[in-house]
Design a protein around this motif. Structure first.
Motif, PDB file in Angstrom:
ATOM      1  N   LEU A 189      -0.268  -5.904  -9.007  1.00 40.16           N
ATOM      2  CA  LEU A 189      -1.401  -5.000  -8.982  1.00 40.16           C
ATOM      3  C   LEU A 189      -2.008  -5.059 -10.367  1.00 40.16           C
ATOM      4  O   LEU A 189      -1.339  -4.737 -11.357  1.00 40.16           O
ATOM      5  N   GLU A 227       0.848  -1.200   0.000  1.00 40.65           N
ATOM      6  CA  GLU A 227       0.000   0.000   0.000  1.00 40.65           C
ATOM      7  C   GLU A 227       0.883   1.251   0.000  1.00 40.65           C
ATOM      8  O   GLU A 227       0.646   2.186  -0.778  1.00 40.65           O
ATOM      9  N   ILE A 240      -1.459   2.609  -2.987  1.00 44.58           N
ATOM     10  CA  ILE A 240      -2.780   1.989  -3.138  1.00 44.58           C
ATOM     11  C   ILE A 240      -3.433   1.847  -1.774  1.00 44.58           C
ATOM     12  O   ILE A 240      -2.770   1.953  -0.742  1.00 44.58           O
ATOM     13  N   THR A 241      -4.727   1.576  -1.801  1.00 42.83           N
ATOM     14  CA  THR A 241      -5.462   1.213  -0.601  1.00 42.83           C
ATOM     15  C   THR A 241      -6.067  -0.160  -0.854  1.00 42.83           C
ATOM     16  O   THR A 241      -6.822  -0.337  -1.813  1.00 42.83           O
ATOM     17  N   ALA A 242      -5.686  -1.133  -0.032  1.00 45.38           N
ATOM     18  CA  ALA A 242      -6.232  -2.484  -0.179  1.00 45.38           C
ATOM     19  C   ALA A 242      -7.589  -2.547   0.510  1.00 45.38           C
ATOM     20  O   ALA A 242      -7.801  -1.927   1.549  1.00 45.38           O
ATOM     21  N   ALA A 265      -8.444  -3.387  -4.493  1.00 50.20           N
ATOM     22  CA  ALA A 265      -7.531  -2.286  -4.201  1.00 50.20           C
ATOM     23  C   ALA A 265      -7.988  -1.079  -5.010  1.00 50.20           C
ATOM     24  O   ALA A 265      -8.733  -1.214  -5.990  1.00 50.20           O
ATOM     25  N   LEU A 308      -5.175  -6.470  -5.917  1.00 42.65           N
ATOM     26  CA  LEU A 308      -3.875  -6.801  -5.355  1.00 42.65           C
ATOM     27  C   LEU A 308      -3.796  -8.320  -5.237  1.00 42.65           C
ATOM     28  O   LEU A 308      -4.683  -8.950  -4.655  1.00 42.65           O
TER      29      LEU A 308
END
Length: 158
Positions: A98, A26, A31-33, A48, A58
């Motif tokens: 990703l 992240e 990124i935000t999972a 993600a 992800l």
């Protein structure tokens, strides 16, 4: 299912380190999972979102003998999003990818196993990759052989 497969592969340390691995990706990839997908057997896979708001997936391969993550990453790079999800980022050492988020999986749509194999084979043909990689143990088979085996048995084999 992923936990059981990882445990069977002796990847207990990977399971324990998984939250930190996700947090590191992240940070490193911006990124935000989100929530993990269910039904996976070869990797931890989660929703993600990229920093620009683009939905993504992800994928963290369970570490085991062989170069499974490296092979999958190489194939996805070669395809360039033709016939399969686009590879946005990859880290071979961490077995991390990703990927473009395509929508519900064929599994989630209740597509029968045999039909899923046929769809995967068509995707491989479109991308001009004459193999199927990590598809329920159809590892590096030619399309014709994989489809023939799927048709003959209707289930995966080694």
């Amino acid at each position: 299912m992923v936990r059981a497969k990882a445990a069977a592969a002796g990847a207990h340390a990977w399971l324990e380190a998984l939250p930190g691995l996700v947090a590191g990706l992240e940070r490193d990839w911006g990124i935000t999972a989100g929530r993990p997908y269910t039904g996976g057997t070869e990797a931890y896979v989660a929703e993600a979102v990229r920093a620009d708001g683009t939905p993504a997936v992800l994928k963290l391969m369970i570490p085991r003998a062989g170069d499974h993550a490296e092979h999958e990453i190489a194939v996805l790079r070669r395809c360039g999003g033709e016939g399969c999800a686009e590879l946005y980022r990859a880290d071979e050492e961490r077995g991390a990818m990703l990927l473009e988020r395509l929508g519900p999986s064929l599994y989630d749509l209740s597509v029968p196993f045999e039909r899923r194999l046929a769809v995967i084979a068509v995707g491989a043909e479109i991308s001009e990759i004459p193999l199927l990689l990590c598809c329920h143990r159809f590892v590096v088979l030619g399309i014709d052989e994989a489809v023939e085996r799927a048709g003959d048995r209707g289930s995966p084999s080694s």
